[in-house]
Design an enzyme around this catalytic site. Sequence first.
Site, PDB file in Angstrom:
ATOM      1  N   ASN A   1       1.428  -0.257   6.414  1.00 53.58           N
ATOM      2  CA  ASN A   1       2.724  -0.929   6.929  1.00 53.58           C
ATOM      3  C   ASN A   1       3.030  -0.416   8.380  1.00 53.58           C
ATOM      4  OD1 ASN A   1       4.087   1.811   6.650  1.00 53.58           O
ATOM      5  ND2 ASN A   1       4.090   1.248   4.508  1.00 53.58           N
TER       6      ASN A   1
ATOM      7  N   ARG B   1      -5.620   4.256   0.177  1.00 52.18           N
ATOM      8  CA  ARG B   1      -5.495   2.746  -0.062  1.00 52.18           C
ATOM      9  C   ARG B   1      -6.659   2.081   1.171  1.00 52.18           C
ATOM     10  NH1 ARG B   1      -0.051   0.210  -2.122  1.00 52.18           N
ATOM     11  NH2 ARG B   1       0.105   1.373  -3.785  1.00 52.18           N
TER      12      ARG B   1
ATOM     13  N   GLU C   1      -0.922  -4.036  -1.124  1.00 56.50           N
ATOM     14  CA  GLU C   1      -0.185  -3.566   0.246  1.00 56.50           C
ATOM     15  C   GLU C   1      -1.130  -2.126   0.534  1.00 56.50           C
ATOM     16  OE1 GLU C   1       1.540  -1.085   2.592  1.00 56.50           O
ATOM     17  OE2 GLU C   1       2.405  -0.841   0.845  1.00 56.50           O
TER      18      GLU C   1
ATOM     19  N   GLU D   1       5.047   8.272 -10.144  1.00 54.16           N
ATOM     20  CA  GLU D   1       4.735   6.713 -10.268  1.00 54.16           C
ATOM     21  C   GLU D   1       4.841   6.220 -11.779  1.00 54.16           C
ATOM     22  OE1 GLU D   1       4.389   4.416  -8.110  1.00 54.16           O
ATOM     23  OE2 GLU D   1       3.540   5.267  -6.364  1.00 54.16           O
TER      24      GLU D   1
ATOM     25  N   ARG E   1       4.962  11.502  -5.367  1.00 57.69           N
ATOM     26  CA  ARG E   1       5.560  10.280  -5.783  1.00 57.69           C
ATOM     27  C   ARG E   1       5.432  10.071  -7.453  1.00 57.69           C
ATOM     28  NH1 ARG E   1       5.486   5.914  -1.129  1.00 57.69           N
ATOM     29  NH2 ARG E   1       5.654   7.131   0.781  1.00 57.69           N
TER      30      ARG E   1
ATOM     31  N   ASP F   1       3.824  -5.307   6.563  1.00 57.29           N
ATOM     32  CA  ASP F   1       2.952  -5.225   5.522  1.00 57.29           C
ATOM     33  C   ASP F   1       1.474  -5.631   5.861  1.00 57.29           C
ATOM     34  OD1 ASP F   1       4.477  -3.440   4.281  1.00 57.29           O
ATOM     35  OD2 ASP F   1       4.802  -4.603   2.214  1.00 57.29           O
TER      36      ASP F   1
ATOM     37  N   CYS G   1       8.075  11.339   7.457  1.00 54.04           N
ATOM     38  CA  CYS G   1       8.796  11.143   8.483  1.00 54.04           C
ATOM     39  C   CYS G   1      10.237  11.721   8.341  1.00 54.04           C
ATOM     40  CB  CYS G   1       8.950   9.537   8.638  1.00 54.04           C
ATOM     41  SG  CYS G   1       9.305   8.780   7.075  1.00 54.04           S
TER      42      CYS G   1
ATOM     43  N   GLU H   1       1.085  10.011   8.775  1.00 54.05           N
ATOM     44  CA  GLU H   1       2.474   9.496   8.974  1.00 54.05           C
ATOM     45  C   GLU H   1       2.467   9.475  10.631  1.00 54.05           C
ATOM     46  OE1 GLU H   1       5.288   7.543   8.208  1.00 54.05           O
ATOM     47  OE2 GLU H   1       5.689   9.119   6.709  1.00 54.05           O
TER      48      GLU H   1
ATOM     49  N   ARG I   1      -3.056   4.077  -6.553  1.00 52.40           N
ATOM     50  CA  ARG I   1      -1.666   4.425  -7.025  1.00 52.40           C
ATOM     51  C   ARG I   1      -1.534   5.572  -7.807  1.00 52.40           C
ATOM     52  NH1 ARG I   1       2.872   0.990  -6.706  1.00 52.40           N
ATOM     53  NH2 ARG I   1       4.411   1.275  -8.024  1.00 52.40           N
TER      54      ARG I   1
ATOM     55  N   CYS J   1       8.237   3.753  12.247  1.00 53.18           N
ATOM     56  CA  CYS J   1       7.239   4.664  11.649  1.00 53.18           C
ATOM     57  C   CYS J   1       5.964   3.862  10.835  1.00 53.18           C
ATOM     58  CB  CYS J   1       7.637   5.651  10.371  1.00 53.18           C
ATOM     59  SG  CYS J   1       8.460   4.781   9.130  1.00 53.18           S
TER      60      CYS J   1
END
Length: 504
Positions: free
Chosen positions: A438, A470, A435, A336, A334, A416, A304, A353, A345, A463
Amino acid sequence: MMDNQYKLTGTLRLSKKANDLVEEFTEVFTECTDEFISEDQSWAQRECTVDGDEVEVQLGITAAPAHRFFYRLQKCIGKKMGREYHLGVKDAIVNRLEIRFEMPTEPVTELKMPFVKKLEFDGKICTAILEDVENDFIIEGAVERLMKRIEERVERQYYEGKEEFWELMEESPHREPKWDKDPSSEMVDRGWIVRGPTKGKWFYRPEITAILNAMKEIAKKEILEPMGFQEVIESNFVPFDVWRRTGHMMGVPNEVYYFSEPATRDPQFWQEFQDKVYITNDVDVDELKKLVSEPKGGIVYAQCPNIYWSFEKAVIPEEDLPLKIFENTVASARYESGGRHGIERSDEFHRIEIVYIGRPEQLNELKEELTERFHHVFDEILEINWRMAWVTPWYMQQSGQEGVEDETEHILGTIDFEAYLPYRGEKSDSDNWLEFQNLTIAGDKFTDAFTIKTQKGDLWSGCSGIGLERWAVVFLAQNGLDPEKWPDGFKEYLSELPKGFRSY
């Protein structure tokens, strides 16, 4: 609440020596400082000492920014003394700035802040002392942001360690899971996924690739295309300035993968490094550091920010609203660290997105339609146990956005979607839910940050991130890896898996 108190010691550097103009300078100094304040204000301290071509200044005042007044002296003195005495101020230097202000709460533990020489607390009263303050620091409003940051850091001490606000909104009918094993572990054993060449990464083989592609196709056919979203393709890289405006550089700098460019493309500059790699059959990282530039930005954390940047300073015609955009080519990165587990994860993952920009009432309607379509996918196609919750992070709780607006509707904030993972344990335990989807309405946070406007009225944005890994994990965790046992709705998108590869 106590008014802020400021004490400043500074030096004005003059265009020439003014020992013979002490009386005149002092008179002008008094005139200027009187002009800076309102009638109901007064200086607690106001002194100037002329010494050659330098003037030492001491200012003390309540409820007014002494540091800003100090820099206004430059222009005021030059205007009043330039024509008659040919005297001006070349530079204004803040040697010491002391600020005392009251905060909403007192700190729980010791606090340290950059740029602050000394930071003390007496209950809710904070005293911050800065020395040798640069001009730009004051002119660009950094002093005020520093004070606000101290307040935020102290308030955060009361929220750290607490769970975010969570309010259950809706839950699917119970469906008996068909499986109770960890999908990632099983896929490793079957050779569907291979741990990547660096930590937190995966190599996806044909079987899981087909599943991820099916998830992508479901999202497009069941959600994005019927709602009129248009696809874009963005860069893999995000410059620091974009993340500064979205808040990522303040919020998650510890989770970003940064990138550096070669210092030069000149082959001669790289020759010795190449020779060393050839001879030693190894990469000398210390040598490499000398050959690359300082970091310029990072790899996409979420798509985003770049999407918002692409509309910077744009005026969107009323008839084009709401804008409906999606991007699904860029992988997110990311860091983690210790939180990694399976493909759900990891440090690198794939997501669609969804970004929407429009009037507040348009985004509220769009949110409702998106929610309905998510329900349809999760109930009729994936056939999973899911629940929907209104969540508000601690920083939104601080702002008073605690879940319900206008007492009846959830508007600003995040929804979520969570799904039950049977292999973790009992369904009644929240730790056994993940989760996986979202949906956020961010208000004018990002439209303001990038000066995105319409012809009249407010313009909001929001967004929603569809994490393909996931989606796959929650589907497989409840339905298993055997295509014959998959729901009919999902089989319409993927009824059998590719052969894949065998190795010994």
